[in-house]
Write a protein that holds these residues in place. Structure first.
Motif, mmCIF file in Angstrom:
data_model
loop_
_atom_site.group_PDB
_atom_site.id
_atom_site.type_symbol
_atom_site.label_atom_id
_atom_site.label_comp_id
_atom_site.label_asym_id
_atom_site.label_seq_id
_atom_site.Cartn_x
_atom_site.Cartn_y
_atom_site.Cartn_z
ATOM 1 N N ASN A 185 0.909 -1.258 0.069
ATOM 2 C CA ASN A 185 -0.058 0.031 0.034
ATOM 3 C C ASN A 185 0.993 1.268 0.055
ATOM 4 N N ASN A 186 2.080 1.138 -0.342
ATOM 5 C CA ASN A 186 3.015 2.288 -0.317
ATOM 6 C C ASN A 186 3.885 2.261 -1.487
ATOM 7 N N ILE A 187 3.872 3.135 -2.411
ATOM 8 C CA ILE A 187 4.545 3.174 -3.518
ATOM 9 C C ILE A 187 6.135 2.984 -3.498
ATOM 10 N N GLN A 188 6.906 3.524 -2.614
ATOM 11 C CA GLN A 188 8.224 3.225 -2.472
ATOM 12 C C GLN A 188 8.350 2.063 -2.129
ATOM 13 N N SER A 189 7.753 1.338 -1.160
ATOM 14 C CA SER A 189 7.998 0.032 -0.849
ATOM 15 C C SER A 189 7.683 -1.040 -1.940
ATOM 16 N N ALA A 190 6.846 -0.691 -3.021
ATOM 17 C CA ALA A 190 6.301 -1.194 -4.159
ATOM 18 C C ALA A 190 7.755 -1.286 -5.004
ATOM 19 N N ALA A 213 3.725 10.928 -3.529
ATOM 20 C CA ALA A 213 3.275 10.487 -5.133
ATOM 21 C C ALA A 213 2.099 9.751 -5.050
ATOM 22 N N GLN A 214 1.258 9.756 -5.962
ATOM 23 C CA GLN A 214 0.248 8.634 -6.093
ATOM 24 C C GLN A 214 0.477 7.870 -7.248
ATOM 25 N N SER A 215 1.519 8.281 -7.779
ATOM 26 C CA SER A 215 2.005 7.273 -9.136
ATOM 27 C C SER A 215 3.307 7.394 -9.387
ATOM 28 N N HIS A 216 4.170 6.546 -10.141
ATOM 29 C CA HIS A 216 5.573 6.640 -10.191
ATOM 30 C C HIS A 216 5.809 5.703 -11.476
ATOM 31 N N ALA A 217 7.022 5.931 -12.055
ATOM 32 C CA ALA A 217 7.443 5.209 -13.393
ATOM 33 C C ALA A 217 9.021 5.030 -12.995
ATOM 34 N N VAL A 218 9.246 3.734 -13.403
ATOM 35 C CA VAL A 218 10.747 3.323 -13.296
ATOM 36 C C VAL A 218 11.222 2.843 -14.569
ATOM 37 N N ASN A 219 12.355 3.249 -15.127
ATOM 38 C CA ASN A 219 13.131 2.720 -16.019
ATOM 39 C C ASN A 219 14.258 1.773 -15.511
ATOM 40 N N MET A 220 14.216 0.583 -16.017
ATOM 41 C CA MET A 220 15.308 -0.290 -15.518
ATOM 42 C C MET A 220 16.270 -0.962 -16.738
ATOM 43 N N VAL A 221 17.336 -1.369 -16.319
ATOM 44 C CA VAL A 221 18.334 -1.968 -17.144
ATOM 45 C C VAL A 221 18.860 -2.964 -16.341
ATOM 46 N N GLY A 235 5.326 1.062 -14.090
ATOM 47 C CA GLY A 235 4.507 1.935 -13.618
ATOM 48 C C GLY A 235 3.761 1.633 -12.399
ATOM 49 N N PHE A 236 3.663 2.582 -11.465
ATOM 50 C CA PHE A 236 2.961 2.207 -10.105
ATOM 51 C C PHE A 236 1.996 3.122 -9.924
ATOM 52 N N ILE A 237 0.814 2.526 -9.423
ATOM 53 C CA ILE A 237 -0.248 3.481 -9.468
ATOM 54 C C ILE A 237 -0.988 3.185 -7.816
ATOM 55 N N LEU A 238 -1.212 4.142 -6.927
ATOM 56 C CA LEU A 238 -1.919 3.898 -5.671
ATOM 57 C C LEU A 238 -3.307 3.780 -5.816
ATOM 58 N N ASP A 239 -3.956 2.590 -5.461
ATOM 59 C CA ASP A 239 -5.380 2.670 -5.417
ATOM 60 C C ASP A 239 -5.859 2.939 -4.307
ATOM 61 N N ALA A 240 -6.091 3.958 -3.796
ATOM 62 C CA ALA A 240 -6.442 4.493 -2.381
ATOM 63 C C ALA A 240 -7.838 3.757 -1.976
ATOM 64 N N LYS A 241 -8.767 3.562 -2.822
ATOM 65 C CA LYS A 241 -9.802 2.695 -2.392
ATOM 66 C C LYS A 241 -9.662 1.457 -1.981
ATOM 67 N N LYS A 242 -8.808 0.780 -2.599
ATOM 68 C CA LYS A 242 -8.716 -0.705 -2.388
ATOM 69 C C LYS A 242 -7.472 -0.997 -1.635
ATOM 70 N N GLY A 243 -6.811 -0.086 -1.489
ATOM 71 C CA GLY A 243 -5.508 -0.032 -0.557
ATOM 72 C C GLY A 243 -4.512 -0.949 -1.049
ATOM 73 N N HIS A 244 -4.021 -0.830 -2.204
ATOM 74 C CA HIS A 244 -3.016 -1.546 -3.005
ATOM 75 C C HIS A 244 -2.476 -0.793 -3.970
ATOM 76 N N ILE A 245 -1.182 -1.123 -4.429
ATOM 77 C CA ILE A 245 -0.672 -0.747 -5.593
ATOM 78 C C ILE A 245 -0.834 -1.603 -6.800
ATOM 79 N N ASN A 246 -1.073 -0.639 -7.927
ATOM 80 C CA ASN A 246 -1.162 -1.609 -9.509
ATOM 81 C C ASN A 246 -0.248 -1.542 -10.199
#
Length: 267
Positions: A185-190, A213-221, A235-246
């Protein structure tokens, strides 16, 4: 680890090490025997070396003929050989090894059951050792070998260079997946968890999520065994209603099967 592995002829003969995992604790630190494991992936041969570090925390006890017995259901993996440790005194540590051989293009083996096997002898306060020993075994946590054990993070690159590689690889060489991270339920942890699971390097400090931040994108190599270059976008998006990260993740490389393996490795 390289110096240790090269000092043992049977292991040195397996060739260069591509990647070594972090330490994995297989017992509690307060246990009679504290055991950790490191997975070493050989670069040019189909072998994986399991290094078991064993610490004897049983007072007045000498351990001898220490080894780890492994049982696995996966027929695509074989136990090639085991190297036992001859003895470990109380308060000391030793190392025992198991060498596994995999089939070509096989990068995963689940549910390896591990038991520490050894002989114990009593030692009195004067250091005298009882000649009679008892055979014993001690259950350890299971070990999994994952697809991402065969990945190493690349040095971080700039966004312009990443985009160039991403576009040159093309969407025809892409696997993509969307799913919820229901335990997060935390973007940084995800972000931290996904980078650790996939074992890739974030570009331009993409591993750092701005406060609030309610969303965040990461490029990886990263580079897969066989010198296969991998790029990925998550791409990480916080779903506040459901309490998890998509999470939405896309992986690109010249190996279609590998792309699919990697997106399925995040669970």
């Amino acid at each position: 680890y390289i110096e240790l592995l090269n000092s043992i002829p049977e292991l040195a003969d397996l060739g260069e090490i591509f990647n070594s995992s972090n330490l994995i604790e297989l017992t509690e630190k307060e246990s009679e025997y504290f055991v950790t494991c490191v997975k070493h992936i050989c670069k040019n041969t189909p072998y994986v070396i399991l290094q078991f570090n064993v610490e004897n925390l049983m007072e007045n006890t000498l351990m001898e003929n220490i080894a780890v017995d492994i049982e696995m259901d996966d027929e695509l993996w074989d136990i090639e050989f085991t190297i036992p440790e001859s003895k470990i005194e109380y308060g000391e540590a030793g190392v025992t090894f198991v060498c596994l051989k995999r089939e070509d293009d096989v990068y995963k083996s689940d549910n390896m059951t591990c038991n520490l096997t050894f002989e114990t002898k009593e030692v009195d306060n004067d250091g005298n050792i009882d000649d009679d020993g008892d055979e014993d075994e001690y259950p350890l946590e299971e070990i999994d070998i994952m697809e991402t054990d065969f990945m190493i993070p690349n040095k971080p690159i700039g966004l312009i260079q990443f985009r160039k590689i991403w576009e040159e690889t093309g969407d025809g060489n892409e696997a993509m997946r969307k799913f919820p991270l229901t335990s997060m339920n935390n973007i940084q942890s995800a972000v931290t968890a996904v980078l650790e699971l996939i074992n890739m390097k974030a570009c331009e400090n993409g591993h750092i999520v701005p406060d609030g931040a309610q969303s965040h994108a990461v490029n990886m190599v990263g580079t897969y065994i066989g010198d296969i270059d991998i790029v990925a976008r998550a791409g990480f998006i916080l779903d506040a209603k459901k309490g998890h990260i998509n999470l939405k993740i896309a992986v690109r490389s010249q190996n279609e099967e590998l792309n699919n393996l990697l997106i399925q490795s995040i669970q």
